[in-house]
Structure formats: structure tokens, C-alpha cells
Design a protein around this motif. Structure first.
Motif, mmCIF file in Angstrom:
data_model
loop_
_atom_site.group_PDB
_atom_site.id
_atom_site.type_symbol
_atom_site.label_atom_id
_atom_site.label_comp_id
_atom_site.label_asym_id
_atom_site.label_seq_id
_atom_site.Cartn_x
_atom_site.Cartn_y
_atom_site.Cartn_z
ATOM 1 N N THR A 34 -32.094 11.477 -37.318
ATOM 2 C CA THR A 34 -31.695 11.988 -36.006
ATOM 3 C C THR A 34 -32.867 12.677 -35.304
ATOM 4 O OG1 THR A 34 -30.916 14.071 -36.939
ATOM 5 C CG2 THR A 34 -29.287 12.325 -36.669
ATOM 6 N N THR A 35 -32.875 12.532 -33.988
ATOM 7 C CA THR A 35 -33.854 13.181 -33.133
ATOM 8 C C THR A 35 -33.088 13.874 -32.021
ATOM 9 O OG1 THR A 35 -35.412 11.396 -33.558
ATOM 10 C CG2 THR A 35 -35.889 12.808 -31.695
ATOM 11 N N LYS A 36 -33.452 15.129 -31.732
ATOM 12 C CA LYS A 36 -32.795 15.865 -30.653
ATOM 13 C C LYS A 36 -33.709 15.921 -29.441
ATOM 14 C CE LYS A 36 -29.765 18.636 -33.485
ATOM 15 N NZ LYS A 36 -29.276 19.969 -33.815
ATOM 16 N N HIS A 37 -33.091 15.763 -28.262
ATOM 17 C CA HIS A 37 -33.802 15.776 -26.996
ATOM 18 C C HIS A 37 -33.169 16.866 -26.129
ATOM 19 C CE1 HIS A 37 -35.383 11.861 -28.268
ATOM 20 N NE2 HIS A 37 -34.145 11.646 -28.678
ATOM 21 N N GLN A 38 -33.879 17.958 -25.944
ATOM 22 C CA GLN A 38 -33.320 19.121 -25.264
ATOM 23 C C GLN A 38 -33.049 18.838 -23.788
ATOM 24 O OE1 GLN A 38 -35.637 22.672 -25.697
ATOM 25 N NE2 GLN A 38 -34.119 23.944 -24.706
ATOM 26 N N LEU A 39 -31.891 19.308 -23.319
ATOM 27 C CA LEU A 39 -31.512 19.197 -21.909
ATOM 28 C C LEU A 39 -32.068 20.381 -21.123
ATOM 29 C CD1 LEU A 39 -27.774 18.137 -22.085
ATOM 30 C CD2 LEU A 39 -29.655 16.787 -21.181
ATOM 31 N N LYS A 40 -32.518 20.119 -19.905
ATOM 32 C CA LYS A 40 -32.964 21.152 -18.973
ATOM 33 C C LYS A 40 -32.232 20.946 -17.654
ATOM 34 C CE LYS A 40 -36.150 23.329 -21.345
ATOM 35 N NZ LYS A 40 -36.186 24.767 -21.510
ATOM 36 N N ALA A 41 -32.100 22.006 -16.881
ATOM 37 C CA ALA A 41 -31.385 21.931 -15.601
ATOM 38 C C ALA A 41 -32.293 22.333 -14.451
ATOM 39 C CB ALA A 41 -30.163 22.840 -15.622
ATOM 40 N N THR A 42 -32.036 21.721 -13.293
ATOM 41 C CA THR A 42 -32.648 22.121 -12.028
ATOM 42 C C THR A 42 -31.493 22.464 -11.099
ATOM 43 O OG1 THR A 42 -34.531 20.657 -12.368
ATOM 44 C CG2 THR A 42 -34.118 21.393 -10.116
ATOM 45 N N VAL A 43 -31.512 23.677 -10.534
ATOM 46 C CA VAL A 43 -30.407 24.167 -9.714
ATOM 47 C C VAL A 43 -30.926 24.538 -8.329
ATOM 48 C CG1 VAL A 43 -28.589 25.919 -9.511
ATOM 49 C CG2 VAL A 43 -29.260 25.092 -11.774
ATOM 50 N N CYS A 44 -30.245 24.063 -7.297
ATOM 51 C CA CYS A 44 -30.572 24.436 -5.917
ATOM 52 C C CYS A 44 -30.061 25.856 -5.662
ATOM 53 C CB CYS A 44 -29.925 23.456 -4.940
ATOM 54 S SG CYS A 44 -30.182 23.924 -3.207
ATOM 55 N N GLY A 45 -30.946 26.733 -5.218
ATOM 56 C CA GLY A 45 -30.562 28.117 -4.944
ATOM 57 C C GLY A 45 -29.690 28.268 -3.711
ATOM 58 N N SER A 46 -29.693 27.274 -2.827
ATOM 59 C CA SER A 46 -28.899 27.354 -1.592
ATOM 60 C C SER A 46 -27.460 26.900 -1.786
ATOM 61 C CB SER A 46 -29.535 26.486 -0.503
ATOM 62 O OG SER A 46 -30.806 26.978 -0.176
ATOM 63 N N CYS A 47 -27.282 25.777 -2.495
ATOM 64 C CA CYS A 47 -25.926 25.216 -2.585
ATOM 65 C C CYS A 47 -25.389 25.142 -4.018
ATOM 66 C CB CYS A 47 -25.889 23.827 -1.961
ATOM 67 S SG CYS A 47 -26.796 22.583 -2.898
ATOM 68 N N GLY A 48 -26.263 25.313 -5.018
ATOM 69 C CA GLY A 48 -25.799 25.267 -6.400
ATOM 70 C C GLY A 48 -25.802 23.881 -7.014
ATOM 71 N N HIS A 49 -26.215 22.867 -6.250
ATOM 72 C CA HIS A 49 -26.276 21.506 -6.812
ATOM 73 C C HIS A 49 -27.177 21.530 -8.047
ATOM 74 C CE1 HIS A 49 -26.317 17.136 -6.947
ATOM 75 N NE2 HIS A 49 -27.626 17.222 -7.154
ATOM 76 N N THR A 50 -26.691 20.929 -9.135
ATOM 77 C CA THR A 50 -27.406 20.963 -10.405
ATOM 78 C C THR A 50 -27.654 19.556 -10.913
ATOM 79 O OG1 THR A 50 -26.301 23.049 -10.943
ATOM 80 C CG2 THR A 50 -27.319 21.872 -12.768
ATOM 81 N N THR A 51 -28.876 19.323 -11.380
ATOM 82 C CA THR A 51 -29.220 18.057 -12.025
ATOM 83 C C THR A 51 -29.775 18.373 -13.410
ATOM 84 O OG1 THR A 51 -31.441 18.039 -11.061
ATOM 85 C CG2 THR A 51 -29.723 16.840 -9.877
ATOM 86 N N PHE A 52 -29.585 17.429 -14.318
ATOM 87 C CA PHE A 52 -30.062 17.595 -15.686
ATOM 88 C C PHE A 52 -31.186 16.613 -15.974
ATOM 89 C CE2 PHE A 52 -25.535 18.767 -15.829
ATOM 90 C CZ PHE A 52 -25.657 20.072 -16.291
#
Length: 67
Positions: A34-52
């Protein structure tokens, strides 16, 4: 806001970084590697839209293609 950690809390409030798990040898009966691939997030400070995004995305794709 870029490159934010995503955590989950387990037993005794222990924090765990969320990750996607892939197998180096998916056809093996044992020792799939098994190999783990860490998730990171990018969040818009104006509207809260989040992408991973995922670390080591090339390795994750290569492991996925082995299936």
C-alpha cells in the motif's frame, strides 16, 4: 488559501491526515504494497469553494492503471 491539511480525529482525539490509499501490486494475494497519497485542500476566502488535490498524483495514477 492553498495547501491546507485535512485531518480526521480518531481514538483519543488523535489527528490523522486524510489520504488516498493505492496498491503497488493490486493482483497480489498478499503483500499488495500500500501507498498513501495525502490530500490537501485549497479554499476560497470569499465564498468558501473548496477543491482537493493529492500528493504524488503520478504514482497514484500508475498504481491505478495496474488494475
Amino acid at each position: 488559501m492553498k495547501n491546507l491539511s485535512i485531518v480526521d480525529k480518531g481514538e483519543s482525539n488523535t489527528k490523522y491526515a486524510l489520504a488516498i490509499e493505492s496498491y503497488k501490486n493490486p493482483d497480489a494475494l498478499l503483500f499488495k504494497g500500500t501507498t498513501k497519497h495525502q490530500l490537501k485542500a485549497t479554499v476560497c476566502g470569499s465564498c468558501g469553494h473548496t477543491t482537493f488535490s493529492v500528493a504524488n498524483h503520478q504514482e497514484l495514477w500508475q498504481n491505478h492503471q495496474k488494475k
